[in-house]
Design a protein around this motif. Structure first.
Motif, mmCIF file in Angstrom:
data_model
loop_
_atom_site.group_PDB
_atom_site.id
_atom_site.type_symbol
_atom_site.label_atom_id
_atom_site.label_comp_id
_atom_site.label_asym_id
_atom_site.label_seq_id
_atom_site.Cartn_x
_atom_site.Cartn_y
_atom_site.Cartn_z
ATOM 1 N N GLY A 29 0.793 -1.217 0.000
ATOM 2 C CA GLY A 29 0.000 0.000 0.000
ATOM 3 C C GLY A 29 0.825 1.266 0.000
ATOM 4 O O GLY A 29 0.280 2.368 -0.088
ATOM 5 N N GLY A 30 2.146 1.131 0.102
ATOM 6 C CA GLY A 30 3.037 2.284 0.097
ATOM 7 C C GLY A 30 4.177 2.088 1.073
ATOM 8 O O GLY A 30 4.133 1.194 1.939
ATOM 9 N N PRO A 31 5.245 2.896 0.956
ATOM 10 C CA PRO A 31 6.405 2.763 1.858
ATOM 11 C C PRO A 31 5.997 2.892 3.317
ATOM 12 O O PRO A 31 5.094 3.666 3.659
ATOM 13 C CB PRO A 31 7.314 3.921 1.423
ATOM 14 N N ALA A 32 6.661 2.132 4.179
ATOM 15 C CA ALA A 32 6.347 2.159 5.608
ATOM 16 C C ALA A 32 7.629 2.051 6.422
ATOM 17 O O ALA A 32 8.513 1.245 6.103
ATOM 18 C CB ALA A 32 5.395 1.020 5.973
ATOM 19 N N SER A 33 7.732 2.862 7.451
ATOM 20 C CA SER A 33 8.878 2.787 8.352
ATOM 21 C C SER A 33 8.739 1.575 9.266
ATOM 22 O O SER A 33 7.670 0.949 9.342
ATOM 23 C CB SER A 33 8.970 4.060 9.198
ATOM 24 N N LEU A 34 9.805 1.267 9.990
ATOM 25 C CA LEU A 34 9.744 0.158 10.936
ATOM 26 C C LEU A 34 8.660 0.412 11.982
ATOM 27 O O LEU A 34 7.884 -0.491 12.314
ATOM 28 C CB LEU A 34 11.105 -0.012 11.618
ATOM 29 N N ALA A 35 8.587 1.648 12.466
ATOM 30 C CA ALA A 35 7.572 1.975 13.476
ATOM 31 C C ALA A 35 6.163 1.784 12.916
ATOM 32 O O ALA A 35 5.262 1.300 13.613
ATOM 33 C CB ALA A 35 7.763 3.412 13.958
ATOM 34 N N GLU A 36 5.964 2.150 11.650
ATOM 35 C CA GLU A 36 4.645 1.999 11.038
ATOM 36 C C GLU A 36 4.299 0.536 10.817
ATOM 37 O O GLU A 36 3.139 0.127 10.965
ATOM 38 C CB GLU A 36 4.610 2.776 9.724
ATOM 39 N N LEU A 37 5.295 -0.276 10.489
ATOM 40 C CA LEU A 37 5.052 -1.714 10.353
ATOM 41 C C LEU A 37 4.623 -2.312 11.688
ATOM 42 O O LEU A 37 3.708 -3.135 11.758
ATOM 43 C CB LEU A 37 6.304 -2.418 9.841
ATOM 44 N N ILE A 38 5.294 -1.893 12.739
ATOM 45 C CA ILE A 38 4.970 -2.403 14.076
ATOM 46 C C ILE A 38 3.555 -1.987 14.481
ATOM 47 O O ILE A 38 2.744 -2.803 14.951
ATOM 48 C CB ILE A 38 5.994 -1.881 15.101
ATOM 49 N N GLU A 39 3.243 -0.691 14.278
ATOM 50 C CA GLU A 39 1.935 -0.180 14.679
ATOM 51 C C GLU A 39 0.816 -0.841 13.867
ATOM 52 O O GLU A 39 -0.237 -1.194 14.417
ATOM 53 C CB GLU A 39 1.889 1.332 14.473
ATOM 54 N N THR A 40 1.043 -1.029 12.563
ATOM 55 C CA THR A 40 -0.013 -1.547 11.704
ATOM 56 C C THR A 40 -0.276 -3.026 11.941
ATOM 57 O O THR A 40 -1.426 -3.475 11.938
ATOM 58 C CB THR A 40 0.353 -1.320 10.218
ATOM 59 N N THR A 41 0.791 -3.797 12.143
ATOM 60 C CA THR A 41 0.624 -5.249 12.291
ATOM 61 C C THR A 41 0.349 -5.677 13.721
ATOM 62 O O THR A 41 -0.259 -6.730 13.951
ATOM 63 C CB THR A 41 1.878 -5.981 11.802
ATOM 64 N N GLY A 42 0.849 -4.886 14.675
ATOM 65 C CA GLY A 42 0.699 -5.273 16.073
ATOM 66 C C GLY A 42 1.724 -6.295 16.523
ATOM 67 O O GLY A 42 1.654 -6.780 17.659
#
Length: 247
Positions: A29-42
């Motif tokens: 869905g678009g570039p994601a930082s490590l923090a965003e990966l963590i927040e989105t996936t849980g």
């Protein structure tokens, strides 16, 4: 930046694969930082970091200039190769129509390692370049079009020993086509345009070649016809890809 939570990914029952699939669904869905990966996936930070870095090593993920994770080149290359297998069939009628309109031979090339390979052609007897003809992708408009939109690492490798520069490729990207002497037809001029497919990647170059006088007049009409034919081929590839369930 807001990252969209992905739809539920298919579950294999193998934990690490399912987690990797979920991370991939996020960056689709678009570039994601490590923090965003963590927040989105849980998922826990160590888990996300370990899997994401492992996927990066395998070419399944990559990093952009801001350090965010993106879909890796390996997945893109698989998609490109799948489209290339269908290039000749998708191009046949478009090349015939282009030849009939311009009276010039029309050819389709793809990049294979350091070579440019003719995969389809249409023209009068004596003008037809045999399918399978290949030469180093180091000179000429076709080589420039096939390389201009590649990833930086591939660009760097392709420019090694090439008879054009990064500046030439920047011009090709800006105007969307290339023109110049045809290395495969000495004394003639070639106009080459990209064929876009496979997730908006260039999968081939369509080329029209002829004597300089015939290529110059009317130039705008010739270029427009070539772009229309390349668009038709790209659209057919995309429809074929969609008909296979978006493979």
């Amino acid at each position: 930046m807001s990252v969209t939570v992905p739809q539920r990914a298919p579950v294999s029952g193998i934990g690490v694969l399912d987690k990797a699939s979920t991370l991939l669904a996020v960056v689709e869905g678009g570039p994601a930082s490590l923090a965003e990966l963590i927040e989105t996936t849980g998922y826990p930070r160590p888990t996300v970091h370990r899997i994401a870095c492992g996927m990066e090593q395998l070419g399944l993920l990559a990093r952009d200039f801001q350090g965010r994770f993106t879909v890796g080149p390996r997945l893109g290359n698989i998609a490109v190769e799948a489209c290339r297998d269908r290039l000749a069939a998708a191009a046949a009628s478009a090349l015939e129509d282009l030849h009939a309109l311009t009276g010039l031979p029309a050819r389709l090339f793809r990049r294979h390692s350091a070579l440019q390979v003719c995969v389809a052609t249409s023209g009068d007897p004596g003008e037809v370049l045999p399918v399978g003809s290949a030469r180093p992708a180091s000179a000429g408009p076709v080589a420039q079009v096939l390389l201009a939109w590649e990833e930086p690492e591939t660009l760097y490798e392709g420019l090694t020993g090439a008879r054009f520069t990064a500046g030439h490729l920047a011009v090709v990207r800006r105007r969307g086509w290339a023109e110049g002497p045809d290395p495969m037809a000495p004394g003639e001029v070639c106009t080459a345009v990209p064929v876009w497919a496979a997730g908006n990647r260039v999968v081939a170059a369509l080329a029209v070649t002829g004597p300089a006088a015939r290529m110059a007049s009317p130039r705008r009409r010739l270029l427009g016809a070539a772009i229309d034919a390349a668009t038709e081929i790209g659209d057919r590839l995309k429809r074929a890809r969609g008909g296979r369930g978006g493979e």
